[in-house]
Design an enzyme around this catalytic site. Structure first.
Site, mmCIF file in Angstrom:
data_model
loop_
_atom_site.group_PDB
_atom_site.id
_atom_site.type_symbol
_atom_site.label_atom_id
_atom_site.label_comp_id
_atom_site.label_asym_id
_atom_site.label_seq_id
_atom_site.Cartn_x
_atom_site.Cartn_y
_atom_site.Cartn_z
ATOM 1 N N GLN A 78 11.181 -24.848 -20.302
ATOM 2 C CA GLN A 78 12.078 -24.007 -19.296
ATOM 3 C C GLN A 78 11.473 -22.508 -19.349
ATOM 4 O OE1 GLN A 78 15.216 -24.938 -17.567
ATOM 5 N NE2 GLN A 78 15.371 -23.219 -16.266
ATOM 6 N N PHE A 79 10.525 -22.282 -18.350
ATOM 7 C CA PHE A 79 9.810 -20.809 -18.368
ATOM 8 C C PHE A 79 10.910 -19.809 -18.043
ATOM 9 C CE2 PHE A 79 8.080 -18.280 -15.049
ATOM 10 C CZ PHE A 79 7.093 -17.342 -15.701
ATOM 11 N N THR A 80 11.758 -20.169 -17.199
ATOM 12 C CA THR A 80 12.551 -19.029 -16.758
ATOM 13 C C THR A 80 13.410 -18.665 -17.845
ATOM 14 O OG1 THR A 80 14.541 -20.490 -15.877
ATOM 15 C CG2 THR A 80 12.702 -19.911 -14.472
#
Length: 146
Positions: A78-80
């Site tokens: 989950q890059f965000t």
């Protein structure tokens, strides 16, 4: 490294409409890797997640760990989670690890979970994923480690 963990009755992840990972009872992990994160942080998070006593015992108290209930983990990158929303209205991802480092540490984290002896399913790194889950409780925690 940041992890959002959720106790789930079930969870699944699909890419382009194709199911790529699915679990029943267990823990859904959204993992964000930041610059400066380490394999030691990934190992610590994996051990912590598997050992957290967030499942209810016969008295209804959170007293059982993932291994006690025979549960599984669905781990999704989950890059965000590395996003910073302090300024303006558009998140900044300056603290996110570069993609190659993020993938390396995500893969290390998944391996560390597997070494803990629990079944692990995953999403696909950098893919546009559709995640569905039934949050049991709801029970959700945020863990961070550098």
């Amino acid at each position: 490294m940041k992890a959002v963990i959720q106790r789930v009755s079930s969870a699944q992840v699909a890419v382009h409409g194709e199911l790529v990972g699915q679990i029943g009872r267990g823990i859904m992990v959204l993992l964000g890797v930041e610059k400066g994160d380490s394999e030691a942080a990934a190992d610590w998070l994996a051990e912590k997640i598997v050992g957290l006593r967030i499942f209810e015992d016969e008295a209804g108290k959170m007293n059982r760990a993932l291994t006690d209930i025979g549960g599984a983990v669905l781990a999704v990158s989950q890059f965000t989670l590395a996003g910073n929303c302090d300024k303006g209205r558009r998140p900044s991802f300056d603290t996110a690890a570069p993609a190659d480092e993020g993938k390396r540490l995500y893969d290390h984290f998944v391996g560390a979970l597997k070494r803990q002896g629990v079944p692990v399913q995953t999403g696909i790194f950098q893919a546009d994923m559709q995640v569905a889950l039934v949050n049991d409780g709801p029970v959700t925690f945020i863990l961070e480690r550098r």
